[in-house]
Scaffold this motif. Structure first.
Motif, PDB file in Angstrom:
ATOM      1  N   THR A  17       0.830  -1.201   0.000  1.00 36.44           N
ATOM      2  CA  THR A  17       0.000   0.000   0.000  1.00 36.44           C
ATOM      3  C   THR A  17       0.865   1.252   0.000  1.00 36.44           C
ATOM      4  N   ALA A  18       1.851   1.289   0.883  1.00 34.84           N
ATOM      5  CA  ALA A  18       2.732   2.457   0.974  1.00 34.84           C
ATOM      6  C   ALA A  18       3.504   2.677  -0.324  1.00 34.84           C
ATOM      7  N   LEU A  19       4.059   1.608  -0.867  1.00 34.59           N
ATOM      8  CA  LEU A  19       4.886   1.729  -2.068  1.00 34.59           C
ATOM      9  C   LEU A  19       4.064   2.074  -3.309  1.00 34.59           C
ATOM     10  N   LEU A  20       2.863   1.516  -3.421  1.00 30.39           N
ATOM     11  CA  LEU A  20       2.046   1.765  -4.609  1.00 30.39           C
ATOM     12  C   LEU A  20       1.337   3.115  -4.575  1.00 30.39           C
ATOM     13  N   THR A  21       1.221   3.715  -3.396  1.00 29.05           N
ATOM     14  CA  THR A  21       0.626   5.048  -3.316  1.00 29.05           C
ATOM     15  C   THR A  21       1.683   6.146  -3.235  1.00 29.05           C
ATOM     16  N   ALA A  22       2.924   5.798  -2.958  1.00 35.55           N
ATOM     17  CA  ALA A  22       3.995   6.793  -2.862  1.00 35.55           C
ATOM     18  C   ALA A  22       4.148   7.640  -4.133  1.00 35.55           C
ATOM     19  N   PRO A  23       4.042   7.048  -5.333  1.00 38.29           N
ATOM     20  CA  PRO A  23       4.185   7.887  -6.533  1.00 38.29           C
ATOM     21  C   PRO A  23       3.190   9.044  -6.602  1.00 38.29           C
ATOM     22  N   ALA A  24       1.971   8.825  -6.143  1.00 40.72           N
ATOM     23  CA  ALA A  24       0.988   9.921  -6.156  1.00 40.72           C
ATOM     24  C   ALA A  24       1.419  11.025  -5.200  1.00 40.72           C
ATOM     25  N   ALA A  25       1.940  10.653  -4.041  1.00 39.74           N
ATOM     26  CA  ALA A  25       2.411  11.659  -3.079  1.00 39.74           C
ATOM     27  C   ALA A  25       3.617  12.418  -3.633  1.00 39.74           C
ATOM     28  N   TRP A  26       4.558  11.676  -4.223  1.00 45.77           N
ATOM     29  CA  TRP A  26       5.734  12.327  -4.812  1.00 45.77           C
ATOM     30  C   TRP A  26       5.311  13.308  -5.904  1.00 45.77           C
ATOM     31  N   HIS A  27       4.374  12.869  -6.738  1.00 43.51           N
ATOM     32  CA  HIS A  27       3.910  13.747  -7.814  1.00 43.51           C
ATOM     33  C   HIS A  27       3.263  14.999  -7.238  1.00 43.51           C
ATOM     34  N   ARG A  28       2.408  14.810  -6.255  1.00 43.29           N
ATOM     35  CA  ARG A  28       1.688  15.944  -5.679  1.00 43.29           C
ATOM     36  C   ARG A  28       2.663  16.944  -5.065  1.00 43.29           C
ATOM     37  N   ILE A  29       3.706  16.481  -4.410  1.00 41.08           N
ATOM     38  CA  ILE A  29       4.637  17.371  -3.722  1.00 41.08           C
ATOM     39  C   ILE A  29       5.642  18.014  -4.680  1.00 41.08           C
ATOM     40  N   LEU A  30       6.079  17.280  -5.710  1.00 41.18           N
ATOM     41  CA  LEU A  30       7.168  17.762  -6.570  1.00 41.18           C
ATOM     42  C   LEU A  30       6.753  18.196  -7.976  1.00 41.18           C
ATOM     43  N   PHE A  31       5.472  18.070  -8.337  1.00 42.18           N
ATOM     44  CA  PHE A  31       5.111  18.248  -9.752  1.00 42.18           C
ATOM     45  C   PHE A  31       5.359  19.642 -10.302  1.00 42.18           C
ATOM     46  N   ARG A  32       5.351  20.662  -9.510  1.00 45.50           N
ATOM     47  CA  ARG A  32       5.583  22.024 -10.023  1.00 45.50           C
ATOM     48  C   ARG A  32       7.022  22.497  -9.789  1.00 45.50           C
ATOM     49  N   HIS A  33       7.896  21.548  -9.555  1.00 46.64           N
ATOM     50  CA  HIS A  33       9.289  21.898  -9.263  1.00 46.64           C
ATOM     51  C   HIS A  33      10.257  21.341 -10.303  1.00 46.64           C
ATOM     52  N   GLY A  34       9.753  21.003 -11.482  1.00 47.09           N
ATOM     53  CA  GLY A  34      10.619  20.542 -12.562  1.00 47.09           C
ATOM     54  C   GLY A  34      11.295  19.218 -12.260  1.00 47.09           C
ATOM     55  N   ARG A  35      10.662  18.372 -11.492  1.00 49.23           N
ATOM     56  CA  ARG A  35      11.260  17.110 -11.057  1.00 49.23           C
ATOM     57  C   ARG A  35      10.578  15.887 -11.658  1.00 49.23           C
ATOM     58  N   ARG A  36       9.929  16.050 -12.786  1.00 53.40           N
ATOM     59  CA  ARG A  36       9.149  14.965 -13.377  1.00 53.40           C
ATOM     60  C   ARG A  36      10.014  13.723 -13.630  1.00 53.40           C
ATOM     61  N   GLU A  37      11.220  13.916 -14.130  1.00 49.65           N
ATOM     62  CA  GLU A  37      12.089  12.760 -14.404  1.00 49.65           C
ATOM     63  C   GLU A  37      12.422  12.023 -13.110  1.00 49.65           C
ATOM     64  N   GLN A  38      12.722  12.753 -12.055  1.00 49.51           N
ATOM     65  CA  GLN A  38      13.009  12.142 -10.749  1.00 49.51           C
ATOM     66  C   GLN A  38      11.775  11.419 -10.212  1.00 49.51           C
ATOM     67  N   ILE A  39      10.616  12.029 -10.366  1.00 51.21           N
ATOM     68  CA  ILE A  39       9.365  11.409  -9.914  1.00 51.21           C
ATOM     69  C   ILE A  39       9.162  10.072 -10.623  1.00 51.21           C
ATOM     70  N   ILE A  40       9.360  10.053 -11.928  1.00 49.65           N
ATOM     71  CA  ILE A  40       9.160   8.831 -12.711  1.00 49.65           C
ATOM     72  C   ILE A  40      10.177   7.769 -12.312  1.00 49.65           C
ATOM     73  N   ARG A  41      11.422   8.139 -12.188  1.00 54.71           N
ATOM     74  CA  ARG A  41      12.481   7.185 -11.827  1.00 54.71           C
ATOM     75  C   ARG A  41      12.182   6.540 -10.468  1.00 54.71           C
TER      76      ARG A  41
END
Length: 161
Positions: free
Chosen positions: A68-92
């Motif tokens: 649960t934690a691992l499969l929902t973490a990407p949504a949290a990472w996206h929400r926190i970092l999406f406007r900071h030019g970190r899309r590649e890091q989020i995907i990786r």
């Protein structure tokens, strides 16, 4: 627009969208499994279960929690970092989380099969069946895709020319 015509940012946005969509499928399954596992602890039969059953249940719950934690973490990472030019890091990182989450989910599924098998049958049969379930997940979710990753694009190991 073909993949070759996409800008790097368009490709990253598409990759992230595809990843988050894939995770929605896995999240639904793990949430249902988690709810089922939690409900078991509140049954009369569980109150009288052997230590082995209780430990199997607890370890299975831990793997479902990790999934649960691992499969929902990407949504949290996206929400926190999406406007900071970190899309590649989020995907990786999200890809790593997703793979670890799928491993955790596969272990939780095999543990659930073991747990139910122990309650229904007991003995060695549930261990064998849970082992086969774990192998099936390993082959379907990991071994076959890794094998096909080395093939030329557009081909499949099971297809003929």
């Amino acid at each position: 627009m073909s993949e070759a015509e996409e800008s790097e940012q368009q490709q990253l946005a598409r990759n992230l969208g595809e990843l988050l969509q894939e995770l929605r499928v896995a999240q639904a399954g793990v949430q249902i499994l988690f709810g089922f596992l939690l409900s078991i602890a509140f049954t009369d039969r569980y109150a009288h279960a052997e230590t082995y059953i209780r430990m199997t249940h607890f370890v299975t719950v831990l793997f479902a929690t990790a999934a649960t934690a691992l499969l929902t973490a990407p949504a949290a990472w996206h929400r926190i970092l999406f406007r900071h030019g970190r899309r590649e890091q989020i995907i990786r990182n999200s890809n790593r989380f997703a793979l670890a989450g799928l491993v955790s989910l596969a272990v939780a599924m095999a543990g659930t099969v073991l747990l139910i098998g122990e309650i229904v049958f007991g003995g060695w049969l549930p261990i064998v069946i849970a082992g086969l379930v774990a192998v099936a997940f390993g082959v379907l979710w990991f071994a076959l895709p890794v094998r096909d990753r080395s093939l030329p694009e557009g081909s499949s190991a099971g297809s003929t020319p």
